[in-house]
Design a protein around this motif. Structure first.
Motif, PDB file in Angstrom:
ATOM      1  N   MET A   1       0.835  -1.196   0.000  1.00  0.00           N
ATOM      2  CA  MET A   1       0.000   0.000   0.000  1.00  0.00           C
ATOM      3  C   MET A   1       0.874   1.252   0.000  1.00  0.00           C
ATOM      4  N   ARG A   2       1.956   1.211   0.871  1.00  0.00           N
ATOM      5  CA  ARG A   2       2.838   2.359   0.958  1.00  0.00           C
ATOM      6  C   ARG A   2       3.466   2.635  -0.394  1.00  0.00           C
ATOM      7  N   SER A   3       3.927   1.564  -1.052  1.00  0.00           N
ATOM      8  CA  SER A   3       4.571   1.715  -2.350  1.00  0.00           C
ATOM      9  C   SER A   3       3.581   2.240  -3.382  1.00  0.00           C
ATOM     10  N   GLY A   4       2.343   1.742  -3.363  1.00  0.00           N
ATOM     11  CA  GLY A   4       1.359   2.147  -4.363  1.00  0.00           C
ATOM     12  C   GLY A   4       0.981   3.608  -4.249  1.00  0.00           C
ATOM     13  N   ILE A   5       0.643   4.070  -3.049  1.00  0.00           N
ATOM     14  CA  ILE A   5       0.242   5.462  -2.864  1.00  0.00           C
ATOM     15  C   ILE A   5       1.428   6.389  -3.103  1.00  0.00           C
ATOM     16  N   THR A   6       2.617   6.030  -2.578  1.00  0.00           N
ATOM     17  CA  THR A   6       3.802   6.864  -2.783  1.00  0.00           C
ATOM     18  C   THR A   6       4.148   6.957  -4.263  1.00  0.00           C
ATOM     19  N   ARG A   7       4.047   5.835  -4.977  1.00  0.00           N
ATOM     20  CA  ARG A   7       4.346   5.851  -6.412  1.00  0.00           C
ATOM     21  C   ARG A   7       3.376   6.748  -7.166  1.00  0.00           C
ATOM     22  N   ARG A   8       2.096   6.664  -6.824  1.00  0.00           N
ATOM     23  CA  ARG A   8       1.125   7.531  -7.498  1.00  0.00           C
ATOM     24  C   ARG A   8       1.388   8.995  -7.179  1.00  0.00           C
ATOM     25  N   TRP A   9       1.824   9.264  -5.944  1.00  0.00           N
ATOM     26  CA  TRP A   9       2.139  10.650  -5.599  1.00  0.00           C
ATOM     27  C   TRP A   9       3.371  11.130  -6.364  1.00  0.00           C
ATOM     28  N   LEU A  10       4.411  10.260  -6.473  1.00  0.00           N
ATOM     29  CA  LEU A  10       5.614  10.634  -7.204  1.00  0.00           C
ATOM     30  C   LEU A  10       5.313  10.871  -8.681  1.00  0.00           C
ATOM     31  N   CYS A  11       4.487  10.002  -9.259  1.00  0.00           N
ATOM     32  CA  CYS A  11       4.174  10.108 -10.691  1.00  0.00           C
ATOM     33  C   CYS A  11       3.160  11.206 -10.981  1.00  0.00           C
ATOM     34  N   GLY A  12       2.448  11.626  -9.977  1.00  0.00           N
ATOM     35  CA  GLY A  12       1.417  12.622 -10.186  1.00  0.00           C
ATOM     36  C   GLY A  12       1.790  13.986  -9.671  1.00  0.00           C
ATOM     37  N   SER A  13       1.518  14.220  -8.406  1.00  0.00           N
ATOM     38  CA  SER A  13       1.689  15.543  -7.812  1.00  0.00           C
ATOM     39  C   SER A  13       3.135  16.018  -7.840  1.00  0.00           C
ATOM     40  N   LEU A  14       4.081  15.174  -7.386  1.00  0.00           N
ATOM     41  CA  LEU A  14       5.469  15.614  -7.311  1.00  0.00           C
ATOM     42  C   LEU A  14       6.047  15.869  -8.694  1.00  0.00           C
ATOM     43  N   LEU A  15       5.751  15.000  -9.665  1.00  0.00           N
ATOM     44  CA  LEU A  15       6.266  15.196 -11.018  1.00  0.00           C
ATOM     45  C   LEU A  15       5.765  16.499 -11.609  1.00  0.00           C
ATOM     46  N   MET A  16       4.484  16.808 -11.436  1.00  0.00           N
ATOM     47  CA  MET A  16       3.941  18.062 -11.949  1.00  0.00           C
ATOM     48  C   MET A  16       4.589  19.259 -11.254  1.00  0.00           C
ATOM     49  N   THR A  17       4.839  19.130  -9.939  1.00  0.00           N
ATOM     50  CA  THR A  17       5.485  20.225  -9.207  1.00  0.00           C
ATOM     51  C   THR A  17       6.903  20.455  -9.719  1.00  0.00           C
ATOM     52  N   VAL A  18       7.666  19.368  -9.932  1.00  0.00           N
ATOM     53  CA  VAL A  18       9.038  19.486 -10.436  1.00  0.00           C
ATOM     54  C   VAL A  18       9.043  20.134 -11.814  1.00  0.00           C
ATOM     55  N   LEU A  19       8.163  19.675 -12.699  1.00  0.00           N
ATOM     56  CA  LEU A  19       8.105  20.255 -14.044  1.00  0.00           C
ATOM     57  C   LEU A  19       7.735  21.727 -13.995  1.00  0.00           C
ATOM     58  N   LEU A  20       6.794  22.086 -13.130  1.00  0.00           N
ATOM     59  CA  LEU A  20       6.393  23.485 -13.016  1.00  0.00           C
ATOM     60  C   LEU A  20       7.536  24.343 -12.478  1.00  0.00           C
ATOM     61  N   VAL A  21       8.242  23.847 -11.441  1.00  0.00           N
ATOM     62  CA  VAL A  21       9.362  24.605 -10.875  1.00  0.00           C
ATOM     63  C   VAL A  21      10.477  24.768 -11.900  1.00  0.00           C
ATOM     64  N   LEU A  22      10.779  23.702 -12.663  1.00  0.00           N
ATOM     65  CA  LEU A  22      11.814  23.793 -13.687  1.00  0.00           C
ATOM     66  C   LEU A  22      11.419  24.760 -14.795  1.00  0.00           C
ATOM     67  N   LEU A  23      10.141  24.773 -15.150  1.00  0.00           N
ATOM     68  CA  LEU A  23       9.678  25.717 -16.162  1.00  0.00           C
ATOM     69  C   LEU A  23       9.836  27.154 -15.673  1.00  0.00           C
ATOM     70  N   VAL A  24       9.447  27.414 -14.437  1.00  0.00           N
ATOM     71  CA  VAL A  24       9.595  28.759 -13.871  1.00  0.00           C
ATOM     72  C   VAL A  24      11.070  29.135 -13.775  1.00  0.00           C
ATOM     73  N   GLU A  25      11.927  28.162 -13.373  1.00  0.00           N
ATOM     74  CA  GLU A  25      13.364  28.410 -13.278  1.00  0.00           C
ATOM     75  C   GLU A  25      13.933  28.772 -14.649  1.00  0.00           C
ATOM     76  N   GLY A  26      13.545  28.029 -15.668  1.00  0.00           N
ATOM     77  CA  GLY A  26      14.029  28.325 -17.016  1.00  0.00           C
ATOM     78  C   GLY A  26      13.594  29.698 -17.487  1.00  0.00           C
ATOM     79  N   MET A  27      12.318  30.049 -17.248  1.00  0.00           N
ATOM     80  CA  MET A  27      11.819  31.367 -17.652  1.00  0.00           C
ATOM     81  C   MET A  27      12.543  32.480 -16.883  1.00  0.00           C
TER      82      MET A  27
END
Length: 473
Positions: A1-27
């Motif tokens: 369960m821990r692996s499943g929820i953490t994986r979904r969080w990594l692939c979802g919320s955290l990935l979108m946050t990283v991409l957004l921060v990198l986009l803002v950093e680049g701009m």
């Protein structure tokens, strides 16, 4: 369960946050770079504007003399250029070759023709080029066409090093990277804390549910009582489910024990009388006839008990079909009362029942309705002491017909009253029986769109009220 929820969080919320921060950093870095370069470029533009203003003042008797004056003035400006430590000031001919330079050299290795070509193509006569020299130094060259004739001088060029700008941009980049790492670190830490706050309780719920599935019904989850916490509400629901299952398991065990006892009693009686009858050869013997009568009664009792269990099972599983049609409720109730009258008299009880003259039409299954009446009358007989009275009443309301069966028996304790209609439940004041009689009656009444209400006073008796809708064509 821990692996499943953490994986979904990594692939979802955290990935979108990283991409957004990198986009803002680049701009941000692109914006800073353009801002620094534009600042240097505008400074050199202002230099050219000042020089062009000075050239406008040079005039002469002829255009040739004015052109010569401007050429001389430009060369003097190059020789006397005061910011040689910041810029390289050059004069170019119409081919882009260097005529004069503030450093006194031809500036070999630091030149490009891109700025001169761009200046010739643009409407404002300005050209810019950013490039690396032969020594790998990044420089900016700004070229401006001379707006007035100045003999062989066709353009001016300023070249400056971007080393300081690059160093400043590196500092900005390092600071922004630190900010990005801090933001991502905070995001990861807060996200993991949030995920853990869900995963840990869910893991606890999973383990408890697995324990319940294995039959460990006494396990419970800790709850805080916070109605706004969904996980806490889930724990409370699991606890209530476990309590319900534990209570059901307890009632089931009591039911099995009770039914086993109820089955053992008539079977023991039948077995005993069968052994007795084997020793009797005379059918005229009083004990012979008495034994056959007891065997018949106990067999009927066993049959009724088994039928009751089967009916309840079918009703719970939806396999018990109702054969409903319009019928006279008074006639059905009277038949049930007459069926039980002999037993009521044998038990030393009094029966009070006045049959109404007018019929009361209802839409029901006569067999199931008779089963309901006999079951309730049977309870009234079992729980009444000799000399007591059983009263049966029936009347018609505006929309419903009501039947009331009143006994003067031992009554039902208040703590048992709300549970007596629950399957397998046997109260502290109960006598022999399977514990599903009232549950079966309640299920049949519900299937007939009717009602079953109970009122009881301990030591004084019980009132059972049945309600059925009036049938109208």
């Amino acid at each position: 369960m821990r692996s499943g929820i953490t994986r979904r969080w990594l692939c979802g919320s955290l990935l979108m946050t990283v991409l957004l921060v990198l986009l803002v950093e680049g701009m941000f870095l692109y914006s800073c770079t353009r801002s620094y370069y534009n600042s240097v470029q505008q400074t050199m533009y202002r230099r050219f504007s000042s020089i062009s203003g000075q050239l406008k003042m040079y005039t002469g008797d002829t255009a040739q003399k004015a052109s010569a004056s401007r050429s001389v003035a430009l060369r003097r400006m190059v020789e006397q250029f005061s910011d040689k430590d910041k810029y390289e000031f050059m004069l170019l001919d119409s081919y882009g070759s260097v005529i004069a330079s503030s450093s006194g050299t031809d500036a070999e290795g630091i030149l490009t023709s891109a700025d001169f070509e761009q200046a010739q193509e643009t409407g404002d006569g300005m050209g810019v080029a950013i490039y690396h020299t032969d020594s790998s130094e990044m420089v900016m060259a700004v070229c401006c066409l001379v707006p007035y004739a100045a003999e062989d001088v066709a353009a001016m060029r300023l070249v400056t090093s971007l080393t300081l700008v690059q160093n400043q941009l590196k500092n900005v980049f390092l600071i922004s990277i630190v900010v990005v790492i801090t933001i991502l670190g905070f995001t990861v830490a807060s996200g993991l804390y949030f995920v853990r706050s869900i995963v840990v309780p869910l893991g606890q719920v999973e383990r408890t549910a697995a324990s319940i599935a294995r039959g460990e019904l006494d396990v419970r989850l800790p709850v805080t009582g916070d109605a706004r916490d969904e996980v806490d509400r889930l724990r409370g629901t699991i606890n209530r489910m476990a309590e319900g299952l534990e209570e059901t398991e307890k009632m089931k065990n009591e039911f099995i024990s009770s039914v086993s006892h109820e089955l053992r009693t008539p079977l023991t009686s039948i077995r005993g009388w069968v052994e007795t009858l084997r020793t009797l050869d005379d059918p005229e013997d009083e004990n012979y006839r008495k034994g056959l009568e007891i065997i018949n009664n106990e067999t009927a009792r066993l049959y009724n008990m088994v039928e009751e269990l089967l009916d309840f099972s079918r009703l719970q599983n939806g396999r018990l079909k109702m054969s409903c049609h319009p019928l006279d409720l008074v006639a059905e109730l009277t038949d049930a009362v007459l069926f039980c009258e002999a037993r009521i008299q044998r038990e030393g009880l009094l029966l009070s029942y006045s049959e109404p003259e007018e019929m009361i039409p209802v839409y029901a299954d006569p067999n199931r309705l008779r089963q309901v009446f006999i079951n309730i009358l049977d309870n009234a007989i079992k729980y009444s002491a000799p000399g007591g009275r059983i009263t049966v009443k029936i009347w018609q309301g505006e929309y419903k017909a009501f039947i009331e069966i009143i006994d003067q028996g031992r009554g039902i304790p208040p703590e048992d009253l709300e549970n007596v209609k629950t399957k397998f439940y046997k109260g502290s004041n109960s006598v022999r029986g399977s514990g599903i009689g009232l549950a079966l009656v309640d299920s049949i009444m519900t299937a007939l769109d009717g009602t079953l209400d109970l009122k009881s006073t301990l030591g004084r008796g019980t009132v059972v009220t049945l309600g059925l809708p009036i049938y109208k064509r």
